[in-house]
Design a protein around this motif. Sequence first.
Motif, PDB file in Angstrom:
ATOM      1  N   VAL A 133       0.855  -1.191   0.000  1.00  0.00           N
ATOM      2  CA  VAL A 133       0.000   0.000   0.000  1.00  0.00           C
ATOM      3  C   VAL A 133       0.887   1.236   0.000  1.00  0.00           C
ATOM      4  O   VAL A 133       2.071   1.164   0.299  1.00  0.00           O
ATOM      5  CB  VAL A 133      -0.965   0.062   1.214  1.00  0.00           C
ATOM      6  CG1 VAL A 133      -1.821  -1.186   1.292  1.00  0.00           C
ATOM      7  CG2 VAL A 133      -0.221   0.279   2.517  1.00  0.00           C
ATOM      8  N   CYS A 134       0.284   2.365  -0.340  1.00  0.00           N
ATOM      9  CA  CYS A 134       1.007   3.642  -0.240  1.00  0.00           C
ATOM     10  C   CYS A 134       1.014   4.018   1.239  1.00  0.00           C
ATOM     11  O   CYS A 134      -0.019   4.386   1.800  1.00  0.00           O
ATOM     12  CB  CYS A 134       0.307   4.719  -1.058  1.00  0.00           C
ATOM     13  SG  CYS A 134       1.030   6.361  -0.785  1.00  0.00           S
ATOM     14  N   LEU A 135       2.182   3.923   1.861  1.00  0.00           N
ATOM     15  CA  LEU A 135       2.255   4.151   3.310  1.00  0.00           C
ATOM     16  C   LEU A 135       1.955   5.606   3.668  1.00  0.00           C
ATOM     17  O   LEU A 135       1.425   5.892   4.744  1.00  0.00           O
ATOM     18  CB  LEU A 135       3.627   3.722   3.844  1.00  0.00           C
ATOM     19  CG  LEU A 135       3.869   2.203   3.791  1.00  0.00           C
ATOM     20  CD1 LEU A 135       5.317   1.866   4.161  1.00  0.00           C
ATOM     21  CD2 LEU A 135       2.899   1.446   4.703  1.00  0.00           C
ATOM     22  N   ALA A 136       2.284   6.519   2.757  1.00  0.00           N
ATOM     23  CA  ALA A 136       1.995   7.934   3.010  1.00  0.00           C
ATOM     24  C   ALA A 136       0.483   8.155   3.073  1.00  0.00           C
ATOM     25  O   ALA A 136      -0.041   8.798   3.992  1.00  0.00           O
ATOM     26  CB  ALA A 136       2.622   8.795   1.912  1.00  0.00           C
ATOM     27  N   THR A 137      -0.224   7.585   2.104  1.00  0.00           N
ATOM     28  CA  THR A 137      -1.681   7.715   2.084  1.00  0.00           C
ATOM     29  C   THR A 137      -2.306   6.994   3.283  1.00  0.00           C
ATOM     30  O   THR A 137      -3.213   7.517   3.943  1.00  0.00           O
ATOM     31  CB  THR A 137      -2.257   7.119   0.781  1.00  0.00           C
ATOM     32  OG1 THR A 137      -1.614   7.760  -0.329  1.00  0.00           O
ATOM     33  CG2 THR A 137      -3.754   7.333   0.680  1.00  0.00           C
ATOM     34  N   ALA A 138      -1.784   5.796   3.568  1.00  0.00           N
ATOM     35  CA  ALA A 138      -2.327   5.000   4.675  1.00  0.00           C
ATOM     36  C   ALA A 138      -2.185   5.744   6.005  1.00  0.00           C
ATOM     37  O   ALA A 138      -3.102   5.720   6.839  1.00  0.00           O
ATOM     38  CB  ALA A 138      -1.626   3.643   4.745  1.00  0.00           C
ATOM     39  N   ILE A 199      -0.445   4.117  -9.203  1.00  0.00           N
ATOM     40  CA  ILE A 199      -1.451   4.839  -8.418  1.00  0.00           C
ATOM     41  C   ILE A 199      -1.227   4.520  -6.938  1.00  0.00           C
ATOM     42  O   ILE A 199      -1.019   3.364  -6.571  1.00  0.00           O
ATOM     43  CB  ILE A 199      -2.882   4.392  -8.814  1.00  0.00           C
ATOM     44  CG1 ILE A 199      -3.162   4.696 -10.292  1.00  0.00           C
ATOM     45  CG2 ILE A 199      -3.928   5.059  -7.930  1.00  0.00           C
ATOM     46  CD1 ILE A 199      -4.515   4.157 -10.784  1.00  0.00           C
ATOM     47  N   CYS A 200      -1.271   5.554  -6.087  1.00  0.00           N
ATOM     48  CA  CYS A 200      -1.210   5.331  -4.638  1.00  0.00           C
ATOM     49  C   CYS A 200      -2.470   4.579  -4.230  1.00  0.00           C
ATOM     50  O   CYS A 200      -3.572   4.939  -4.656  1.00  0.00           O
ATOM     51  CB  CYS A 200      -1.171   6.657  -3.882  1.00  0.00           C
ATOM     52  SG  CYS A 200       0.280   7.649  -4.248  1.00  0.00           S
ATOM     53  N   TYR A 201      -2.316   3.573  -3.414  1.00  0.00           N
ATOM     54  CA  TYR A 201      -3.467   2.749  -3.027  1.00  0.00           C
ATOM     55  C   TYR A 201      -3.449   2.511  -1.529  1.00  0.00           C
ATOM     56  O   TYR A 201      -2.413   2.178  -0.951  1.00  0.00           O
ATOM     57  CB  TYR A 201      -3.392   1.397  -3.755  1.00  0.00           C
ATOM     58  CG  TYR A 201      -4.559   0.467  -3.491  1.00  0.00           C
ATOM     59  CD1 TYR A 201      -5.708   0.525  -4.273  1.00  0.00           C
ATOM     60  CD2 TYR A 201      -4.504  -0.454  -2.449  1.00  0.00           C
ATOM     61  CE1 TYR A 201      -6.779  -0.328  -4.032  1.00  0.00           C
ATOM     62  CE2 TYR A 201      -5.573  -1.313  -2.201  1.00  0.00           C
ATOM     63  CZ  TYR A 201      -6.708  -1.250  -2.999  1.00  0.00           C
ATOM     64  OH  TYR A 201      -7.767  -2.088  -2.757  1.00  0.00           O
ATOM     65  N   PRO A 252       5.133  13.065   0.503  1.00  0.00           N
ATOM     66  CA  PRO A 252       5.469  12.619  -0.855  1.00  0.00           C
ATOM     67  C   PRO A 252       5.801  11.119  -0.850  1.00  0.00           C
ATOM     68  O   PRO A 252       6.247  10.592   0.160  1.00  0.00           O
ATOM     69  CB  PRO A 252       6.724  13.426  -1.204  1.00  0.00           C
ATOM     70  CG  PRO A 252       6.851  14.469  -0.164  1.00  0.00           C
ATOM     71  CD  PRO A 252       6.097  14.021   1.047  1.00  0.00           C
ATOM     72  N   CYS A 253       5.556  10.453  -1.971  1.00  0.00           N
ATOM     73  CA  CYS A 253       5.836   9.014  -2.054  1.00  0.00           C
ATOM     74  C   CYS A 253       6.319   8.712  -3.469  1.00  0.00           C
ATOM     75  O   CYS A 253       6.362   9.605  -4.318  1.00  0.00           O
ATOM     76  CB  CYS A 253       4.571   8.214  -1.758  1.00  0.00           C
ATOM     77  SG  CYS A 253       3.277   8.511  -2.970  1.00  0.00           S
ATOM     78  N   SER A 254       6.676   7.457  -3.712  1.00  0.00           N
ATOM     79  CA  SER A 254       7.217   7.122  -5.039  1.00  0.00           C
ATOM     80  C   SER A 254       6.316   6.142  -5.796  1.00  0.00           C
ATOM     81  O   SER A 254       6.764   5.515  -6.754  1.00  0.00           O
ATOM     82  CB  SER A 254       8.628   6.553  -4.890  1.00  0.00           C
ATOM     83  OG  SER A 254       8.613   5.471  -3.990  1.00  0.00           O
ATOM     84  N   CYS A 255       5.050   6.034  -5.373  1.00  0.00           N
ATOM     85  CA  CYS A 255       4.147   5.075  -6.029  1.00  0.00           C
ATOM     86  C   CYS A 255       4.057   5.299  -7.546  1.00  0.00           C
ATOM     87  O   CYS A 255       4.006   4.345  -8.311  1.00  0.00           O
ATOM     88  CB  CYS A 255       2.751   5.162  -5.434  1.00  0.00           C
ATOM     89  SG  CYS A 255       2.690   4.807  -3.672  1.00  0.00           S
ATOM     90  N   CYS A 256       4.031   6.576  -7.940  1.00  0.00           N
ATOM     91  CA  CYS A 256       3.836   6.866  -9.360  1.00  0.00           C
ATOM     92  C   CYS A 256       5.015   6.398 -10.216  1.00  0.00           C
ATOM     93  O   CYS A 256       4.907   6.317 -11.435  1.00  0.00           O
ATOM     94  CB  CYS A 256       3.543   8.345  -9.580  1.00  0.00           C
ATOM     95  SG  CYS A 256       4.913   9.393  -9.119  1.00  0.00           S
TER      96      CYS A 256
HETATM   97 ZN   LIG Z   1       1.870   6.751  -2.840  1.00  0.00          ZN
END
Ligand SMILES: [Zn+2]
Length: 283
Positions: A133-138, A199-201, A252-256
């Motif tokens: 999962v996107c830890l930033a979003t989570a 996509i961040c999920y 910020p994250c690197s999912c993209c």
């Molecule tokens: Zn993300």
Amino acid sequence: MTEKFLGVIGGSGLYQMKDLEVIEDIKVDTPFGSPSNNIVIGKLDGVKLAFLPRHGIGHVIPPSDINFRANIFAMKKIGVERIISVSAVGGMKENMPPGHFVVPHQFIDRTYKRISTFFAPGMVGHVSMADPVCLATAGTLFKAAQNAGAQVHEGGTYICIEGPQFSTRAESHLYRQWGVDVIGMTNVTEAKLAREAGICYSTLALVTDFDCWHVEEEPVTLEAVLEIMHKNVEQAQKVIRGLISMLENIEPCSCCEAAKFAVVTDPVKIPQKLKGELSILFG
Ligand SMILES: [Zn+2]
């Protein structure tokens, strides 16, 4: 500043977003066929949001028959950068009773009947699922759930079974030995495809029952699930609204970039048709 575009995939009980000012209701075509439903695009508290009911309106699509690739591809195609997946689950631990929420950080995939990748013969690629999962979003989703007054757990493992039947008691005990926290039938497939799509999920798991491991409880029935589900969904809508007000604060994250170097096939060997179809995902 670019407009934040949030996608919400609603599971059992969540078939529309309350108070969404609908802008359009669109049928999105994908190389994989049609998504579960038209996607409703609207504004909630001034933020653009796309909503897709995973099982279709009226809950007509069983877990194994959900066109997961079409759903995630459609979200990517319309410009969604972040997906919150709202999903009913069973609680696999004593401290996760019905009515609690969980924001899992891990998955175990026990599905066996579905296609959980966009890659296909002619185009081979591998993305990391170490942190699925996107830890930033989570992290922000967890805070939003806390703020909404939910009894929410941060982290944990979601085991995804094929369904549509619930577990046998032997399976339920086995999964508990594996240390899982919640059990569901859909999210790992979405998480894998969202990662490939960049996509961040993140999942908001709503506990509706104790599966069948709990000795004090009767085995899970659909009636019991639906009753708790109704209450959970109301609170989940509040959580999403809370998250919307916090979108700017997500780290910020690197999912993209997850799929940036994923493709291992020699570019000249990739069939033109496939290249064209997947260009939305892989450039
Ligand atoms: Zn993300």
